[in-house]
Design a protein around this motif. Structure first.
Motif, PDB file in Angstrom:
ATOM      1  N   GLU A  50       0.766  -1.168  -0.068  1.00 25.83           N
ATOM      2  CA  GLU A  50      -0.094   0.026   0.122  1.00 25.83           C
ATOM      3  C   GLU A  50       0.866   1.422   0.040  1.00 25.83           C
ATOM      4  O   GLU A  50       2.100   1.183   0.586  1.00 25.83           O
ATOM      5  N   LYS A  51       0.257   2.290  -0.416  1.00 24.34           N
ATOM      6  CA  LYS A  51       1.053   3.682  -0.551  1.00 24.34           C
ATOM      7  C   LYS A  51      -0.357   4.680  -0.302  1.00 24.34           C
ATOM      8  O   LYS A  51      -1.169   4.703  -1.117  1.00 24.34           O
ATOM      9  N   MET A  52      -0.239   5.315   0.695  1.00 27.91           N
ATOM     10  CA  MET A  52      -1.113   6.373   1.094  1.00 27.91           C
ATOM     11  C   MET A  52      -2.765   5.680   1.073  1.00 27.91           C
ATOM     12  O   MET A  52      -3.586   6.388   0.388  1.00 27.91           O
ATOM     13  N   TRP A  53      -2.733   4.533   1.629  1.00 24.98           N
ATOM     14  CA  TRP A  53      -4.025   3.764   1.461  1.00 24.98           C
ATOM     15  C   TRP A  53      -4.706   3.493   0.255  1.00 24.98           C
ATOM     16  O   TRP A  53      -5.857   2.924   0.128  1.00 24.98           O
ATOM     17  N   ILE A  54      -3.552   3.339  -0.633  1.00 21.11           N
ATOM     18  CA  ILE A  54      -3.958   2.868  -2.009  1.00 21.11           C
ATOM     19  C   ILE A  54      -3.148   1.321  -2.390  1.00 21.11           C
ATOM     20  O   ILE A  54      -2.334   1.404  -1.945  1.00 21.11           O
ATOM     21  N   ASP A  55      -4.153   0.345  -2.426  1.00 25.30           N
ATOM     22  CA  ASP A  55      -3.626  -1.022  -2.571  1.00 25.30           C
ATOM     23  C   ASP A  55      -2.789  -0.935  -4.209  1.00 25.30           C
ATOM     24  O   ASP A  55      -3.671  -0.273  -5.244  1.00 25.30           O
ATOM     25  N   GLY A  89      -4.168   0.573 -11.312  1.00 32.13           N
ATOM     26  CA  GLY A  89      -3.845   1.478 -12.408  1.00 32.13           C
ATOM     27  C   GLY A  89      -2.703   2.391 -12.189  1.00 32.13           C
ATOM     28  O   GLY A  89      -2.282   2.984 -13.248  1.00 32.13           O
ATOM     29  N   MET A  90      -2.394   2.755 -11.095  1.00 37.95           N
ATOM     30  CA  MET A  90      -1.246   3.761 -10.668  1.00 37.95           C
ATOM     31  C   MET A  90       0.112   3.478 -10.719  1.00 37.95           C
ATOM     32  O   MET A  90       0.874   4.259 -10.728  1.00 37.95           O
ATOM     33  N   ILE A  91       0.108   2.201 -11.042  1.00 38.47           N
ATOM     34  CA  ILE A  91       1.465   1.706 -11.136  1.00 38.47           C
ATOM     35  C   ILE A  91       2.072   1.720 -12.589  1.00 38.47           C
ATOM     36  O   ILE A  91       1.247   1.324 -13.407  1.00 38.47           O
ATOM     37  N   SER A  92       3.134   2.459 -12.842  1.00 35.63           N
ATOM     38  CA  SER A  92       3.466   2.743 -14.355  1.00 35.63           C
ATOM     39  C   SER A  92       4.906   2.040 -14.233  1.00 35.63           C
ATOM     40  O   SER A  92       5.695   1.798 -13.174  1.00 35.63           O
ATOM     41  N   PRO A 176      11.994  -2.574   4.740  1.00 35.90           N
ATOM     42  CA  PRO A 176      11.397  -3.247   3.611  1.00 35.90           C
ATOM     43  C   PRO A 176      10.529  -2.056   3.091  1.00 35.90           C
ATOM     44  O   PRO A 176      10.188  -1.185   3.576  1.00 35.90           O
ATOM     45  N   ALA A 177      10.052  -2.450   1.664  1.00 41.12           N
ATOM     46  CA  ALA A 177       9.107  -1.576   1.006  1.00 41.12           C
ATOM     47  C   ALA A 177       7.847  -1.166   1.889  1.00 41.12           C
ATOM     48  O   ALA A 177       7.106  -0.109   1.609  1.00 41.12           O
ATOM     49  N   ASP A 178       7.294  -2.352   2.568  1.00 39.26           N
ATOM     50  CA  ASP A 178       6.150  -2.123   3.287  1.00 39.26           C
ATOM     51  C   ASP A 178       6.323  -3.112   4.475  1.00 39.26           C
ATOM     52  O   ASP A 178       6.183  -4.304   4.231  1.00 39.26           O
ATOM     53  N   ASP A 179       6.151  -2.763   5.765  1.00 38.43           N
ATOM     54  CA  ASP A 179       6.117  -3.526   6.930  1.00 38.43           C
ATOM     55  C   ASP A 179       5.216  -4.537   6.973  1.00 38.43           C
ATOM     56  O   ASP A 179       5.382  -5.706   7.312  1.00 38.43           O
ATOM     57  N   ASP A 180       3.963  -4.036   6.668  1.00 41.59           N
ATOM     58  CA  ASP A 180       2.795  -5.087   6.640  1.00 41.59           C
ATOM     59  C   ASP A 180       2.907  -6.174   5.692  1.00 41.59           C
ATOM     60  O   ASP A 180       2.635  -7.308   5.646  1.00 41.59           O
TER      61      ASP A 180
END
Length: 188
Positions: A50-55, A89-92, A176-180
């Motif tokens: 996640e980043k800023m509550w976006i999966d 779709g936000m990943i480019s 890590p990129a994301d702890d969770d």
């Protein structure tokens, strides 16, 4: 007697279904097994980046035997794989490459110079357009190196245990990129 037989059948069927059970993370069915380059691996755990509550993507870790020890997994020369299912779709391509750069910086404590050529080659595997629904498999295959596939198509291979350790450190390292997501991959 009928009750005992019925109970045994129920236990047997429950065992069969749970052994083949899939888990769902952010709408993605995560398989209990993954076969890459002839290596069959078992799901260790999965989670969401996640980043800023976006999966952004579902990350799944596959190993030959379950482990919750990140250091042992990174240090291992055995078969292992990470599967990234893109759910946004936000990943480019540009954002993925930027995230990979940041991940290697954290994973190596900013000592990427010895791995520069290998990191550049790895980043080239993400240069094509990335869309929601794409799947990347990043697998360490003993005797071959790190194999990368996009939607089942092999993009290339990078040899060297040093590279594998730094790469898996992006998700499993101290930063890590994301702890969770790390906890999920470790089955915690």
């Amino acid at each position: 007697m009928k009750k005992q037989i019925l109970t045994l059948l129920l236990v047997a069927f429950t065992g069969i279904f749970s052994a083949n059970a899939q888990q769902t993370v952010s709408g993605v069915k995560v398989d209990s097994k993954l076969t890459v380059e002839g290596e069959t691996l078992l799901l260790n755990g999965a989670g969401i980046r996640e980043k800023m509550w976006i999966d952004l993507y579902v990350g799944s870790l596959y190993l030959t035997a379950k482990s919750s020890n990140a250091k042992d997994i990174m240090d291992s020369k055995g078969a292992a794989a990470m599967k990234l299912d893109i759910v946004s779709g936000m990943i480019s391509s540009e954002k993925m490459i930027s995230a990979v750069n940041e991940g290697f910086e954290k994973s190596t404590n900013k000592n990427t110079a010895p791995l520069k050529a290998k990191i550049d080659k790895f980043k080239s595997f993400f240069k094509d357009e990335i869309k929601k629904g794409d799947t990347f498999i990043i697998a360490n295959i003993p005797g071959e190196g790190v194999v990368v596939l996009k939607n089942g198509v092999k993009k290339g291979t990078i040899d060297g245990h040093d590279f594998k350790k730094a790469l898996f450190g992006i998700w499993l390292g101290a930063k890590p990129a994301d702890d969770d997501l790390k906890d999920g991959m470790l089955g915690k």
